[in-house]
Design an enzyme around this catalytic site. Structure first.
Site, PDB file in Angstrom:
ATOM      1  N   GLY A   1       0.829  -1.198   0.000  1.00  0.00           N
ATOM      2  CA  GLY A   1       0.000   0.000   0.000  1.00  0.00           C
ATOM      3  C   GLY A   1       0.862   1.247   0.000  1.00  0.00           C
ATOM      4  O   GLY A   1       1.907   1.294   0.657  1.00  0.00           O
TER       5      GLY A   1
ATOM      6  N   LEU B   1      -1.801   7.164   2.265  1.00  0.00           N
ATOM      7  CA  LEU B   1      -1.193   7.945   3.336  1.00  0.00           C
ATOM      8  C   LEU B   1      -0.474   7.048   4.325  1.00  0.00           C
ATOM      9  O   LEU B   1       0.649   7.328   4.739  1.00  0.00           O
ATOM     10  CB  LEU B   1      -2.261   8.756   4.060  1.00  0.00           C
ATOM     11  CG  LEU B   1      -2.771   9.955   3.266  1.00  0.00           C
ATOM     12  CD1 LEU B   1      -3.889  10.645   4.019  1.00  0.00           C
ATOM     13  CD2 LEU B   1      -1.644  10.940   2.996  1.00  0.00           C
ATOM     14  N   ALA B   2      -1.120   5.951   4.698  1.00  0.00           N
ATOM     15  CA  ALA B   2      -0.517   5.079   5.700  1.00  0.00           C
ATOM     16  C   ALA B   2       0.716   4.375   5.141  1.00  0.00           C
ATOM     17  O   ALA B   2       1.791   4.407   5.755  1.00  0.00           O
ATOM     18  CB  ALA B   2      -1.548   4.061   6.191  1.00  0.00           C
TER      19      ALA B   2
ATOM     20  N   ARG C   1     -22.343  12.141  10.728  1.00  0.00           N
ATOM     21  CA  ARG C   1     -22.629  11.450   9.471  1.00  0.00           C
ATOM     22  C   ARG C   1     -23.666  10.345   9.596  1.00  0.00           C
ATOM     23  O   ARG C   1     -24.581  10.254   8.783  1.00  0.00           O
ATOM     24  CB  ARG C   1     -21.337  10.836   8.926  1.00  0.00           C
ATOM     25  CG  ARG C   1     -20.399  11.882   8.454  1.00  0.00           C
ATOM     26  CD  ARG C   1     -19.106  11.296   7.978  1.00  0.00           C
ATOM     27  NE  ARG C   1     -18.268  12.386   7.494  1.00  0.00           N
ATOM     28  CZ  ARG C   1     -17.025  12.240   7.084  1.00  0.00           C
ATOM     29  NH1 ARG C   1     -16.464  11.053   7.087  1.00  0.00           N
ATOM     30  NH2 ARG C   1     -16.335  13.273   6.664  1.00  0.00           N
TER      31      ARG C   1
ATOM     32  N   HIS D   1     -18.805   5.036   2.229  1.00  0.00           N
ATOM     33  CA  HIS D   1     -17.686   5.963   2.155  1.00  0.00           C
ATOM     34  C   HIS D   1     -16.413   5.446   2.831  1.00  0.00           C
ATOM     35  O   HIS D   1     -15.310   5.659   2.351  1.00  0.00           O
ATOM     36  CB  HIS D   1     -18.118   7.258   2.822  1.00  0.00           C
ATOM     37  CG  HIS D   1     -17.084   8.320   2.838  1.00  0.00           C
ATOM     38  ND1 HIS D   1     -16.528   8.812   1.692  1.00  0.00           N
ATOM     39  CD2 HIS D   1     -16.496   8.996   3.855  1.00  0.00           C
ATOM     40  CE1 HIS D   1     -15.644   9.748   1.998  1.00  0.00           C
ATOM     41  NE2 HIS D   1     -15.592   9.860   3.302  1.00  0.00           N
TER      42      HIS D   1
ATOM     43  N   GLU E   1      -6.677   2.734   7.052  1.00  0.00           N
ATOM     44  CA  GLU E   1      -8.063   2.270   7.015  1.00  0.00           C
ATOM     45  C   GLU E   1      -8.141   0.737   7.095  1.00  0.00           C
ATOM     46  O   GLU E   1      -9.174   0.185   7.480  1.00  0.00           O
ATOM     47  CB  GLU E   1      -8.748   2.789   5.729  1.00  0.00           C
ATOM     48  CG  GLU E   1     -10.260   2.627   5.750  1.00  0.00           C
ATOM     49  CD  GLU E   1     -10.967   3.298   4.564  1.00  0.00           C
ATOM     50  OE1 GLU E   1     -10.398   4.235   3.968  1.00  0.00           O
ATOM     51  OE2 GLU E   1     -12.092   2.867   4.246  1.00  0.00           O
TER      52      GLU E   1
HETATM   53  C1  LIG Z   1     -14.007  10.765  -1.566  1.00  0.00           C
HETATM   54  C2  LIG Z   1     -13.370  10.610  -0.223  1.00  0.00           C
HETATM   55  C3  LIG Z   1     -13.104  11.738   0.559  1.00  0.00           C
HETATM   56  C4  LIG Z   1     -12.511  11.603   1.805  1.00  0.00           C
HETATM   57  N1  LIG Z   1     -12.248  12.740   2.530  1.00  0.00           N
HETATM   58  C5  LIG Z   1     -11.627  12.632   3.727  1.00  0.00           C
HETATM   59  C6  LIG Z   1     -11.297  13.806   4.475  1.00  0.00           C
HETATM   60  O1  LIG Z   1     -11.579  14.935   4.072  1.00  0.00           O
HETATM   61  N2  LIG Z   1     -10.640  13.652   5.643  1.00  0.00           N
HETATM   62  C7  LIG Z   1     -10.298  12.431   6.129  1.00  0.00           C
HETATM   63  O2  LIG Z   1      -9.691  12.362   7.178  1.00  0.00           O
HETATM   64  N3  LIG Z   1     -10.591  11.304   5.425  1.00  0.00           N
HETATM   65  C8  LIG Z   1     -11.244  11.369   4.247  1.00  0.00           C
HETATM   66  N4  LIG Z   1     -11.540  10.223   3.548  1.00  0.00           N
HETATM   67  C9  LIG Z   1     -11.059   8.923   4.031  1.00  0.00           C
HETATM   68  C10 LIG Z   1      -9.579   8.753   3.731  1.00  0.00           C
HETATM   69  O3  LIG Z   1      -9.284   9.322   2.481  1.00  0.00           O
HETATM   70  C11 LIG Z   1      -9.123   7.305   3.701  1.00  0.00           C
HETATM   71  O4  LIG Z   1      -9.633   6.612   4.773  1.00  0.00           O
HETATM   72  C12 LIG Z   1      -7.615   7.206   3.775  1.00  0.00           C
HETATM   73  O5  LIG Z   1      -7.030   8.038   2.815  1.00  0.00           O
HETATM   74  C13 LIG Z   1      -7.128   5.789   3.610  1.00  0.00           C
HETATM   75  O6  LIG Z   1      -5.720   5.781   3.514  1.00  0.00           O
HETATM   76  P1  LIG Z   1      -4.920   4.423   3.509  1.00  0.00           P
HETATM   77  O7  LIG Z   1      -3.496   4.783   3.352  1.00  0.00           O
HETATM   78  O8  LIG Z   1      -5.307   3.603   4.663  1.00  0.00           O
HETATM   79  O9  LIG Z   1      -5.445   3.631   2.220  1.00  0.00           O
HETATM   80  P2  LIG Z   1      -5.515   4.018   0.655  1.00  0.00           P
HETATM   81  O10 LIG Z   1      -5.210   5.430   0.402  1.00  0.00           O
HETATM   82  O11 LIG Z   1      -6.798   3.470   0.174  1.00  0.00           O
HETATM   83  O12 LIG Z   1      -4.336   3.209   0.021  1.00  0.00           O
HETATM   84  C14 LIG Z   1      -4.395   1.839  -0.192  1.00  0.00           C
HETATM   85  C15 LIG Z   1      -3.128   1.413  -0.875  1.00  0.00           C
HETATM   86  O13 LIG Z   1      -3.072   0.008  -0.882  1.00  0.00           O
HETATM   87  C16 LIG Z   1      -2.812  -0.465  -2.173  1.00  0.00           C
HETATM   88  N5  LIG Z   1      -3.484  -1.767  -2.293  1.00  0.00           N
HETATM   89  C17 LIG Z   1      -4.757  -2.077  -1.992  1.00  0.00           C
HETATM   90  N6  LIG Z   1      -4.973  -3.381  -2.185  1.00  0.00           N
HETATM   91  C18 LIG Z   1      -3.818  -3.902  -2.624  1.00  0.00           C
HETATM   92  C19 LIG Z   1      -3.401  -5.206  -2.999  1.00  0.00           C
HETATM   93  N7  LIG Z   1      -4.224  -6.239  -2.926  1.00  0.00           N
HETATM   94  N8  LIG Z   1      -2.127  -5.362  -3.434  1.00  0.00           N
HETATM   95  C20 LIG Z   1      -1.274  -4.311  -3.489  1.00  0.00           C
HETATM   96  N9  LIG Z   1      -1.607  -3.073  -3.124  1.00  0.00           N
HETATM   97  C21 LIG Z   1      -2.867  -2.877  -2.697  1.00  0.00           C
HETATM   98  C22 LIG Z   1      -3.330   0.575  -3.102  1.00  0.00           C
HETATM   99  O14 LIG Z   1      -2.630   0.486  -4.319  1.00  0.00           O
HETATM  100  C23 LIG Z   1      -3.013   1.840  -2.325  1.00  0.00           C
HETATM  101  O15 LIG Z   1      -1.683   2.215  -2.583  1.00  0.00           O
HETATM  102  C24 LIG Z   1     -12.164  10.336   2.295  1.00  0.00           C
HETATM  103  C25 LIG Z   1     -12.425   9.213   1.524  1.00  0.00           C
HETATM  104  C26 LIG Z   1     -13.054   9.336   0.287  1.00  0.00           C
HETATM  105  C27 LIG Z   1     -13.402   8.102  -0.469  1.00  0.00           C
END
Ligand SMILES: Cc1cc2nc3c(=O)[nH]c(=O)nc-3n(C[C@H](O)[C@H](O)[C@H](O)COP(=O)(O)OP(=O)(O)OC[C@H]3O[C@@H](n4cnc5c(N)ncnc54)[C@H](O)[C@@H]3O)c2cc1C
Ligand code: FES
Lengths: 639, 252
Positions: free
Chosen positions: A42, A45-46, A332, A403, A427
């Site tokens: 992934g 952000l995380a 929400r 969402h 997430e």
């Molecule tokens: C439209 C929208 C608006 C939002 N607005 C806000 C906001 O204003 N404020 C807020 O705090 N939160 C907001 N959120 C929530 C927030 O954006 C997400 O919860 C957060 O960005 C998730 O980050 P993450 O790094 O956990 O995962 P993600 O950003 O989803 O990254 C997942 C990563 O894992 C990789 N991946 C997934 N599955 C696989 C696999 N099987 N094999 C290899 N790679 C894989 C992907 O390629 C990606 O790089 C919003 C969400 C949405 C949908």
């Protein structure tokens, strides 16, 4: 049974837990860091913040994502902002208040210690991001600007126009690219994780598919970090990106990782309503619109006069009516449920009656169209582009959409799952948001996990792992690779009559109806009966064309849908098992007299963590009790 | 609505490609361009024909994944839009629509409409960052940034990295992309220390990757979904010219 969910929360007072834990966490010497290889799946952000930071610390890191570039992870789409307890506005904010709001917002279903740590770290994130060059909004003084967001009563949200996620992700991506240039991180874009490999019961590797060549191969590491995002696409239509999936976390579940609270999903109140069956995704309209828009539906059922012809006295501003103190800014879950209620009563507007008005006429009258244009111009434009309607002239139509998913793999205070070596961030884990997430707190959590938690806690696992890295030549790897190959072959050999998308759509509708905004034992039982049938049909009647040794998007989608078809059952099972209403989980059997969620703290003040028992067998539910020493459990009231 | 599509099909990078005719039938006017292609693909699968491969992810104009040339224009007709934000009501019933991949030497075709844009990541890797380790940042309000600079920096930072600028440029130059990153960081006080080095490294990398030179055609600005101003290119040129001198001096 409690031991399997040992949260490892440090002893001591809440405010001291994290600093004490940092001081007591095991260190890995620079020389040893070089010897460790960390697999980060992934690049959102995380994942990006973790991979970059671990690279900076001297670890060897491999980072994987399915997109063509790490910068395109779904985090890019977040609009509204990121919370922090800086109290720059001098309006009474503090670490404790951010902690309390998050715990209460989550309807008392998250861990005090984790949430407090998150609130503490929030301030460091803003420092870090500003230093990286994230162009946050500023005041004329040159200092950082804030806004109030998602119903918070203080202004603690930092933002970069309506593109906060994009800018934070670019900051993390740039830090990641820097580590790539220094050979500390090796990036594998267009690579999908298909499975997790355990060696002596520790997570020591992954099996991936190169999405361009189709090659299936293994990567071995000393620890595995999953930061693969949420599973909202189990509903087919959601605000998530098309590729978001449950595969990585679900495969880990099948290898023994506990899946916590899968039924905790968030339905966002302000999305553009569905307009037809061809639709591929739903678009979020930023929640900030609720600061100036008033939500209403006609008082009378089936009143289909154009909105401007309905006089004020015949409109029901139902949020203002039901929640006088929060009004249109009610949280929400509450705003979404209320929208569903009025639509169920036959008072919804637009096609199919599945919509409510979000009306700016009053604020345009009060502030002038210019001000509204300045505040929300890009959102009004986006709305116009998608619906062809002008929201300056007539109210927007909005409807709730899936969402965010609060549930995820179970992790302890170190963000490690019950499988030693398997860490889960962002997430993808279940940790901080309980049964409902507050706005602007997912970005905060993703970056907290990656920049400031895992760099400290990973050492606790690695300290005694020297020299235990396994070779990909070991039989454990070969066996998992072989299973992954067989699955591809199987998918390609079904050659049935239905497209994968049609299965995904049907599954989505099924869980939306029965495990969406309102859930009942009856509906959930029905869904639990239908999902296995649909899955059965999928494996006999899906049509996946093309080859395995090639770029094959149908195959990619098929693999993800196959996992959703299993995961959906777990989600419904958890929803059925949780005999209470809390946050986004609303069981119609458990409501107060005026229809609000009724928690059952005596029996359900816990995390439900599910353990896989094999195909066709009921998973086992484990419990982690939630203990509240610093806040009093109260009924959430926004009246 | 009904459309005649002429879609570029190419089995893999090294294979020859060609335009193939497809009919898109009964497409709702509210469907997006990509949803129209989804419908066509569903039809192809039903006839056991391999669907058309194309990239997309967020489908709301922010991730920069979608990348089609529609009737000769990257991201198709209309200003400030990505392909995924293009809606069929923009076309006339019965229109013939040509669909092909971004054509840039530095973006090799992978399959059908999908290209490899990792060259853009490599440009960023060459210096598109501020070197600050996690944990070493000063208090955020310790450095004031004028609102004007912050806003302008944000305008440059809004680039979604889709590569349409290079696809539209007659010289296949990635100048607008590179200028946006250099301006985003160079406009902020935090980005000053590495400003010269950044410009030199990024521009060198861009040349090395086979992107062409900028001859001020401004086709890039016209197709940019994030409305990045070509004015940022002047800023890049200033940073670059200034730093070439500095580097030469340093090398003495
Ligand atoms: C439209 C929208 C608006 C939002 N607005 C806000 C906001 O204003 N404020 C807020 O705090 N939160 C907001 N959120 C929530 C927030 O954006 C997400 O919860 C957060 O960005 C998730 O980050 P993450 O790094 O956990 O995962 P993600 O950003 O989803 O990254 C997942 C990563 O894992 C990789 N991946 C997934 N599955 C696989 C696999 N099987 N094999 C290899 N790679 C894989 C992907 O390629 C990606 O790089 C919003 C969400 C949405 C949908
Ligand atoms: S798919 Fe994300 S910008 Fe088009």
């Amino acid at each position: 049974m409690a031991t399997i969910c040992d949260s490892k929360i440090p002893a001591g007072p809440l405010e001291k837990k994290w600093s004490k834990h940092q001081a007591e966490s095991k260190l890995v010497s620079p020389a040893n860091k070089r010897k460790f290889e960390i697999l980060v799946v992934g690049s959102g952000l995380a994942g990006a913040s973790a991979a970059a930071t671990l690279g900076e610390l001297g670890y060897h890191v491999k980072c994987f994502c399915y997109q063509d570039s790490p910068r395109r992870a779904h985090s890019i789409a977040a609009q509204g902002g990121i919370n922090a307890a800086k109290n720059y506005q001098n309006d009474g904010d503090s670490v404790f208040r951010l902690f309390y709001d998050t715990i209460k917002g989550g309807d008392f279903r998250s861990r005090e210690a984790n949430v407090y740590r998150l609130a503490e770290i929030s301030n460091l994130i803003i420092d870090q991001c500003a230093a990286q060059g994230v162009p946050f909004a500023r005041e004329y003084s040159g200092l950082l600007a804030n806004r109030s967001f998602g119903g918070a009563q203080v202004s603690r949200t930092f933002y970069a126009r309506g593109q906060t996620g994009q800018q934070l992700l670019l900051g993390a991506y740039q830090a990641l690219e820097r580590q790539i240039s220094l050979n500390a991180v090796k990036m594998f874009p267009r690579t999908e994780m298909l499975d997790l490999v355990l060696v002596d019961n520790h997570a020591k590797g992954i099996v991936v598919r190169d999405l361009v060549t189709g090659e299936i191969s293994s990567h071995a590491g000393d620890a595995v970090i999953l930061a693969t995002g949420g599973y909202g696409n189990v509903f087919y239509l959601s605000t998530n990106a098309r590729g978001c999936n449950v595969t990585a976390t679900y495969r880990a579940f099948k290898r023994g990782a506990l899946f916590a609270n899968p039924c905790f999903t968030q339905i966002h109140p302000t999305c553009i309503p569905v307009s037809g069956s061809y639709q591929s995704k739903l678009t979020l309209m930023s929640e900030s619109l609720r600061n100036d828009g008033r939500v209403w539906v006609p008082k009378r059922k089936g009143d289909n006069r154009p909105p401007r012809e309905i006089p004020d006295s015949e409109r029901d501003y139902y949020l203002e009516r039901k929640y006088p103190s929060f009004g249109n800014l009610a949280p929400r879950d509450i705003a979404s449920r209320s929208a569903k209620e009025v639509c169920d009563e036959g008072r919804g507007v637009g096609p199919g009656g599945l919509g409510v008005y979000l009306d700016f006429a009053e604020s345009i009258g009060r502030l002038g169209e210019k001000t509204i244009r300045e505040r929300y111009g890009n959102l009004f434009e986006m709305y116009h582009n998608i619906t062809g309607e002008d929201a300056y002239q007539r109210p927007m139509r909005i409807y709730p959409a899936v969402h965010y998913t609060m549930g995820g793999l179970w992790v302890d205070y170190n963000l490690m799952s019950n499988i030693p070596g398997l860490h889960v961030l962002g997430e993808a884990n279940f940790s901080d948001h309980g049964a409902n997430r507050l706005g602007a707190s997912a970005l905060m959590q993703g970056l907290a996990d990656g920049y400031f938690v895992i760099p400290y806690t990973l050492g606790n696992y690695l300290a005694n792992q020297s020299g235990k890295k396994a070779s990909v030549e070991r039989p454990e790897f070969k066996a998992v690779e072989e299973q992954a190959r067989q699955r591809v072959t199987k998918l390609l050999s079904i050659r049935g009559k239905r497209t994968v998308t049609s299965f995904h759509r049907e599954l989505g509708l099924l869980v939306w109806e029965n495990c969406g905004m309102a859930r009942s034992a009856e509906g959930l039982q029905a869904a639990l009966g239908e999902i296995p049938q649909l899955r059965e049909e999928f494996w006999h009647n899906a049509n996946v064309l093309g080859e395995g040794n090639d770029l094959n998007q149908s195959l990619e989608h098929a693999g993800r849908v196959a996992d959703f078809l299993e995961f959906a059952e777990l989600m419904c099972l958890d929803a059925l098992d949780r005999n209470e209403s809390c946050g986004g989980h609303f069981r119609v059997e458990h409501a107060t007299e005026d229809g609000e969620a009724l928690r059952n703290d005596d029996d359900y003040c816990h995390v439900s963590a599910w353990e896989y028992n094999g195909s066709g067998k009921q998973p086992t539910r484990h419990i982690e009790p939630l203990i509240f020493d610093n806040v009093k459990l109260a009924q959430r009231s926004y009246k | 609505m009904n459309f005649n599509l002429k879609i570029w099909r190419q089995a893999e990078g090294s294979a020859a490609g060609k335009f193939v005719d497809y009919q898109a039938k009964e497409i709702p006017a509210e469907a997006s361009f990509l949803e129209m292609l989804d419908i066509v693909n569903e039809g192809l699968i039903a006839r056991n024909e391999e669907p058309v491969a194309f990239d997309s992810d967020c489908r709301e104009g922010i991730c920069g994944t979608c990348s089609l040339v529609i009737n000769g224009v990257p991201h198709g007709p209309g200003k400030a839009k990505t392909t995924c934000q293009l809606y069929m009501r923009r076309f006339r019933d019965g229109d013939t629509i040509w669909v092909e991949p971004f054509r840039v030497l530095a973006f090799p075709i992978i399959k059908d409409l999908i290209v490899n844009r990792s060259a853009l990541d490599q440009i960023v890797e060459a210096g598109g960052y501020i070197s600050v380790r996690a944990g070493s940042a000063p208090e955020a309000n310790g450095i004031a940034v004028s609102k004007r600079d912050a806003d302008l920096s944000m305008e440059a930072a809004a680039c979604i990295g889709c590569g349409a600028c290079a696809a539209a440029c007659p010289n296949s130059s990635a100048m607008l992309f590179t200028a946006a990153k250099i301006s985003h960081l160079g406009l902020l006080p935090q980005g000053q220390v590495e400003r010269s080095r950044r410009a030199v490294s990024m521009v060198r990398k861009m040349d090395e990757l086979g992107f062409g030179n900028c001859s001020n055609q401004y086709e890039c600005e016209a197709v940019c979904p994030a409305e990045i101003s070509a004015g940022f290119i002047a800023r890049l040129n200033r940073d670059y010219a200034g730093s070439a001198v500095k580097e030469a001096v340093l090398a003495e």
